[in-house]
Design an enzyme around this catalytic site. Structure first.
Site, PDB file in Angstrom:
ATOM      1  CG  HIS A  57      25.470  -1.912   1.574  1.00 18.00           C
ATOM      2  ND1 HIS A  57      25.813  -2.366   0.317  1.00 18.00           N
ATOM      3  CD2 HIS A  57      26.509  -1.160   1.995  1.00 18.00           C
ATOM      4  CE1 HIS A  57      27.009  -1.909  -0.013  1.00 18.00           C
ATOM      5  NE2 HIS A  57      27.456  -1.162   0.994  1.00 18.00           N
ATOM      6  CE  LYS A  75      33.485   0.999   0.179  1.00 19.59           C
ATOM      7  NZ  LYS A  75      33.840   1.351   1.559  1.00 19.59           N
ATOM      8  CG  ASP A 131      28.433  -0.434   6.032  1.00 21.68           C
ATOM      9  OD1 ASP A 131      29.581  -0.726   6.408  1.00 21.68           O
ATOM     10  OD2 ASP A 131      28.208   0.177   4.970  1.00 21.68           O
TER      11      ASP A 131
END
Length: 181
Positions: free
Chosen positions: A94, A43, A123
């Site tokens: 993920h 990110k 998550d």
């Protein structure tokens, strides 16, 4: 980005708990604990106007956001063994989904490494039950319902069963590492 450091702690400790529930050995569970905090390192490559946007992303913004998995894997690099190899796999996988509709590679079922499948559930659960600039937090009950409803398509059904078995422990982790008021 808009997540707290507590998200990373809750997520990684939940991953270790889930790894134990899935029958993985202690060394693998500890590697997941150490590697999973790097799941969203990519990110850093997403522009702030997208990453911090308070509302729903436009389709083109969403396509840019989805690149964080590959950016993260590139940042971590490829390794032959250990925590960094696992961190690379988690960062890259993920957001893959059991039914093959995830990203970035569209992996399906057991083609997704188990550490990616475990990290995905942890998550999503933590993200759903946490407040973000673009959404209110969901109740634990609603988030658990979502996880269970998506067993077999978004999530590995066996790991969802382990999630349910470990829920009490995961809720303790949430309480011990709650976001600051």
């Amino acid at each position: 980005d808009n997540e707290t450091g507590m998200h990373v702690i809750r997520m990684s400790k939940s991953c270790r708990c889930r790894a134990w529930q899935a029958g993985l050995d202690e060394e693998t569970a500890e590697q997941i604990l150490q590697a999973s905090p790097m799941h969203d390192v990519g990110k850093i490559g997403i522009p702030d106007n997208i990453l911090l946007k308070p509302g729903k992303l436009e389709p083109e913004e969403w396509e840019i956001m989805k690149t964080h998995s590959e950016i993260g894997a590139d940042i971590i690099g490829e390794h032959d063994t250990g925590i960094m190899k696992m961190a690379h796999a988690i960062a890259l996988t993920h957001h893959e989904k059991w039914d093959g509709t995830g990203y970035p590679q569209g992996l399906k079922g057991n083609d997704i490494p188990i550490e990616g499948r475990i990290s995905s559930i942890c998550d999503v659960f933590d993200a759903l039950t946490s407040e973000r600039p673009y959404k209110k937090s969901w109740s634990v009950e609603k988030a658990v319902e979502f996880i269970n409803e998506n067993a077999g398509n978004q999530f590995d059904s066996d790991l969802v069963r382990h999630f349910n078995d470990a829920l009490d422990k995961i809720l303790v982790i949430r309480k011990e590492h709650a976001d600051p008021e």
